[in-house]
Design a protein around this motif. Sequence first.
Motif, mmCIF file in Angstrom:
data_model
loop_
_atom_site.group_PDB
_atom_site.id
_atom_site.type_symbol
_atom_site.label_atom_id
_atom_site.label_comp_id
_atom_site.label_asym_id
_atom_site.label_seq_id
_atom_site.Cartn_x
_atom_site.Cartn_y
_atom_site.Cartn_z
ATOM 1 N N ALA A 122 0.832 -1.209 0.000
ATOM 2 C CA ALA A 122 0.000 0.000 0.000
ATOM 3 C C ALA A 122 0.868 1.261 0.000
ATOM 4 O O ALA A 122 0.525 2.261 -0.649
ATOM 5 C CB ALA A 122 -0.935 -0.006 1.208
ATOM 6 N N MET A 123 1.980 1.221 0.706
ATOM 7 C CA MET A 123 2.878 2.383 0.718
ATOM 8 C C MET A 123 3.514 2.592 -0.660
ATOM 9 O O MET A 123 3.698 3.727 -1.092
ATOM 10 C CB MET A 123 3.971 2.201 1.770
ATOM 11 N N LEU A 124 3.851 1.511 -1.328
ATOM 12 C CA LEU A 124 4.501 1.615 -2.631
ATOM 13 C C LEU A 124 3.518 1.968 -3.741
ATOM 14 O O LEU A 124 3.879 2.655 -4.695
ATOM 15 C CB LEU A 124 5.230 0.309 -2.964
ATOM 16 N N ASP A 125 2.288 1.516 -3.614
ATOM 17 C CA ASP A 125 1.256 1.804 -4.614
ATOM 18 C C ASP A 125 0.709 3.204 -4.351
ATOM 19 O O ASP A 125 -0.392 3.390 -3.849
ATOM 20 C CB ASP A 125 0.146 0.752 -4.530
ATOM 21 N N ARG A 126 1.501 4.197 -4.725
ATOM 22 C CA ARG A 126 1.185 5.585 -4.365
ATOM 23 C C ARG A 126 -0.067 6.117 -5.041
ATOM 24 O O ARG A 126 -0.717 7.010 -4.513
ATOM 25 C CB ARG A 126 2.387 6.473 -4.659
ATOM 26 N N GLY A 130 -3.787 -0.541 -7.251
ATOM 27 C CA GLY A 130 -3.641 -1.977 -7.050
ATOM 28 C C GLY A 130 -2.448 -2.575 -7.762
ATOM 29 O O GLY A 130 -2.309 -3.789 -7.823
ATOM 30 N N LYS A 131 -1.571 -1.717 -8.285
ATOM 31 C CA LYS A 131 -0.365 -2.172 -8.976
ATOM 32 C C LYS A 131 0.792 -1.266 -8.561
ATOM 33 O O LYS A 131 0.590 -0.102 -8.255
ATOM 34 C CB LYS A 131 -0.522 -2.073 -10.502
ATOM 35 N N ILE A 132 1.980 -1.831 -8.573
ATOM 36 C CA ILE A 132 3.180 -1.038 -8.335
ATOM 37 C C ILE A 132 3.896 -0.895 -9.661
ATOM 38 O O ILE A 132 4.229 -1.891 -10.303
ATOM 39 C CB ILE A 132 4.116 -1.691 -7.302
ATOM 40 N N GLU A 133 4.101 0.330 -10.060
ATOM 41 C CA GLU A 133 4.835 0.609 -11.292
ATOM 42 C C GLU A 133 6.220 1.109 -10.924
ATOM 43 O O GLU A 133 6.447 1.590 -9.805
ATOM 44 C CB GLU A 133 4.079 1.645 -12.119
ATOM 45 N N LYS A 134 7.120 1.015 -11.865
ATOM 46 C CA LYS A 134 8.508 1.381 -11.607
ATOM 47 C C LYS A 134 8.627 2.804 -11.044
ATOM 48 O O LYS A 134 9.405 3.051 -10.129
ATOM 49 C CB LYS A 134 9.335 1.244 -12.879
#
Length: 156
Positions: A122-126, A130-134
């Motif tokens: 959740a912290m990374l998925d700014r 629902g996805k983490i992009e580069k």
Amino acid sequence: MRKSTKLALAFMALAGAVGTTAYAENNASAKMRDDMMQRLDEALKGPNGAITFDQFSDAMDSRLKKLVAENGGKLTVGELADALEKARFERMARRIIARYDTRGDGTLTADDITSRQKKLFAMLDRNNDGKIEKGELPKGGRFGRHRQWDGDDGVQ
């Protein structure tokens, strides 16, 4: 690559490894000294502000004396190394458990791990899609507390 370049790179790598080890050993020595001085300060807080040799000896490193006693009055390099390694890994294990343990019972479960992973995700998925992009990954590739993140819930 030329042989002299390879030798120079190998030497630089070796020098870096030696320097890192020396730095770690100096930090460990400084921590041991600080711990010893803290124990000594505590011992000196007695009623008259002075201590006997026996009190001084107890304050210095009773753990080391205990290890010697547990090993028949002698402590080999291997036995001491094993005890130090065990203590180090136990400290690491306590930190990991404290970081992940959601119930506060001193144990680690699969649910604890999943819970922490969800917080980190959740912290990374700014943008909360629902996805983490580069582009959402922290600069430098380090996870934990970062000033560039809007919300910091203390998760490391």
